[in-house]
Design a protein around this motif. Structure first.
Motif, PDB file in Angstrom:
ATOM      1  N   GLN A 130      51.838 -72.297 -67.653  1.00 51.40           N
ATOM      2  CA  GLN A 130      52.326 -70.888 -68.413  1.00 51.40           C
ATOM      3  C   GLN A 130      52.763 -71.337 -70.091  1.00 51.40           C
ATOM      4  OE1 GLN A 130      52.248 -67.725 -68.094  1.00 51.40           O
ATOM      5  NE2 GLN A 130      53.107 -67.626 -70.242  1.00 51.40           N
ATOM      6  N   GLY A 131      53.535 -72.653 -69.844  1.00 54.86           N
ATOM      7  CA  GLY A 131      54.137 -72.854 -71.395  1.00 54.86           C
ATOM      8  C   GLY A 131      55.419 -72.227 -71.514  1.00 54.86           C
ATOM      9  N   CYS A 132      55.896 -72.095 -72.641  1.00 57.26           N
ATOM     10  CA  CYS A 132      57.129 -71.364 -73.347  1.00 57.26           C
ATOM     11  C   CYS A 132      57.026 -70.044 -72.495  1.00 57.26           C
ATOM     12  CB  CYS A 132      57.525 -71.709 -74.675  1.00 57.26           C
ATOM     13  SG  CYS A 132      57.764 -73.481 -75.181  1.00 57.26           S
ATOM     14  N   LEU A 133      58.411 -69.378 -72.468  1.00 61.76           N
ATOM     15  CA  LEU A 133      58.204 -67.836 -72.198  1.00 61.76           C
ATOM     16  C   LEU A 133      58.575 -66.932 -73.246  1.00 61.76           C
ATOM     17  CD1 LEU A 133      60.166 -68.748 -68.791  1.00 61.76           C
ATOM     18  CD2 LEU A 133      57.653 -68.550 -69.221  1.00 61.76           C
ATOM     19  N   HIS A 134      58.431 -67.219 -74.520  1.00 60.81           N
ATOM     20  CA  HIS A 134      59.071 -66.561 -75.512  1.00 60.81           C
ATOM     21  C   HIS A 134      58.619 -64.830 -75.393  1.00 60.81           C
ATOM     22  CE1 HIS A 134      59.778 -70.039 -77.922  1.00 60.81           C
ATOM     23  NE2 HIS A 134      58.476 -70.431 -77.527  1.00 60.81           N
ATOM     24  N   ASP A 135      57.589 -64.829 -74.959  1.00 63.86           N
ATOM     25  CA  ASP A 135      57.192 -63.295 -74.905  1.00 63.86           C
ATOM     26  C   ASP A 135      56.626 -62.934 -73.525  1.00 63.86           C
ATOM     27  OD1 ASP A 135      57.968 -62.460 -77.506  1.00 63.86           O
ATOM     28  OD2 ASP A 135      56.275 -63.641 -78.083  1.00 63.86           O
ATOM     29  N   TYR A 136      57.014 -63.667 -72.476  1.00 69.50           N
ATOM     30  CA  TYR A 136      56.366 -63.588 -70.980  1.00 69.50           C
ATOM     31  C   TYR A 136      56.997 -62.344 -70.571  1.00 69.50           C
ATOM     32  CZ  TYR A 136      55.228 -64.824 -66.323  1.00 69.50           C
ATOM     33  OH  TYR A 136      54.633 -64.751 -65.136  1.00 69.50           O
TER      34      TYR A 136
END
Length: 303
Positions: free
Chosen positions: A69-75
């Motif tokens: 997934q990677g970073c959850l900035h706008d998840y």
């Protein structure tokens, strides 16, 4: 009349027996599943927590999001995430604004124990005053986050408090040795001007003396406009920066385009936000050791 009374008595007895059987089965399931379920928000939190809970009986560790997934900035949370959290006793997050969906989690599970890894850590801010959440990318930040997770778990699950703290202490020693090794190998290089792919590396740069001249993508996954690209190319030419770090989590198309129009060369630097499912506990350290090799190569080639 006597027959009716007898039948009624038998029915009541049978019904009561079923109730007892049901209660008994429920008790057995509770005993069998008498474990503490810890859920982490994304990959680096999973790696850190894995080291803290290792070899402790009765602990089940799950990662909520896919490890790619990677970073959850706008998840945006999906139903599977909420289903995973329904089973959680403790939720370990990075915090610092990384998990923008946290309010939704609290609304769904108001009694869920939440452990915030970045608690009380001084956060780096960009020129607009926005806090940078990528604390774990700097090894010192990782060390403090591991300590915070261990203390949070100890407070939430007192019976295993000593075990959490012991495991965390051992892991912190390993991270400390990693930090010392990286500092030792990087301090010999005087010129450390770089371009990074997105805003994942300020803590890393501060720790190891890198000077981030500019950033390719301010918003991860959003390629720069033609005007932004032209401005970045001009800046690289005027400052004579030779090193451009791309990240394995994102397309290197923009970085390669910039390199073709300048004297900069593209290298891969991993912020440890993705990896394989059920990743081994040493994955953070191994990835940082690979990053060290890349840095040494890049600086040797461009001094």
């Amino acid at each position: 009349m006597k027959l009716n009374t007898l039948l009624r008595t038998l029915l009541i007895t049978l019904a009561f027996s079923f109730i007892l059987a049901g209660c008994s089965a429920g008790t057995e399931n509770t005993t069998e599943n008498n474990e503490t379920t810890i859920v982490t928000s994304f990959y680096p939190m999973y790696i850190f927590t894995q080291n803290i809970v290792k070899d402790i009986p009765g602990i089940k560790l799950e990662n909520m999001t896919e490890p790619q997934q990677g970073c959850l900035h706008d998840y945006q949370m999906v139903p599977a995430d909420l289903k995973t959290l329904e089973k959680a006793d403790i939720f370990v997050i990075n915090g610092a604004g990384m998990e923008a969906f946290l309010d939704k989690v609290i609304k769904q599970r108001p009694s869920l124990k939440i452990v915030e890894a970045s608690k009380n850590i001084e956060l780096i801010k960009d020129p607009n005053g926005e806090k940078n959440a990528h604390v774990w990318v700097g090894v010192s930040g990782a060390i403090q986050e591991v300590k915070n997770i261990a203390e949070g778990l100890a407070e939430s699950d007192a019976k295993n408090a000593d075990a959490y703290r012991k495991n965390a202490s051992e892991y912190v020693k390993q991270l400390g040795a990693l930090k010392e090794k990286m500092n030792k190998e990087l301090k010999e290089f005087k010129k450390k001007d770089v371009i990074t792919f997105h805003e994942a590396f300020p803590y890393f740069a501060k720790e190891f003396g890198l000077n981030i001249v500019s950033v390719v993508e301010r918003e991860p996954g959003t390629e720069p406009s033609a005007g932004e690209l032209a401005g970045l190319i001009n800046k690289i030419k005027s400052t004579n920066v030779k090193i451009l770090f791309a990240e394995p989590q994102y397309s290197a198309k923009a970085a390669e385009s910039i390199a073709k129009q300048t004297d900069a060369k593209v290298y891969m630097l991993d912020p440890v936000v993705t990896g394989e499912k059920n990743a081994p506990a040493d994955r953070y350290i191994k990835t940082m050791e690979e990053n060290l090799k890349v840095l040494v190569k890049a600086f040797k080639e461009n001094q």
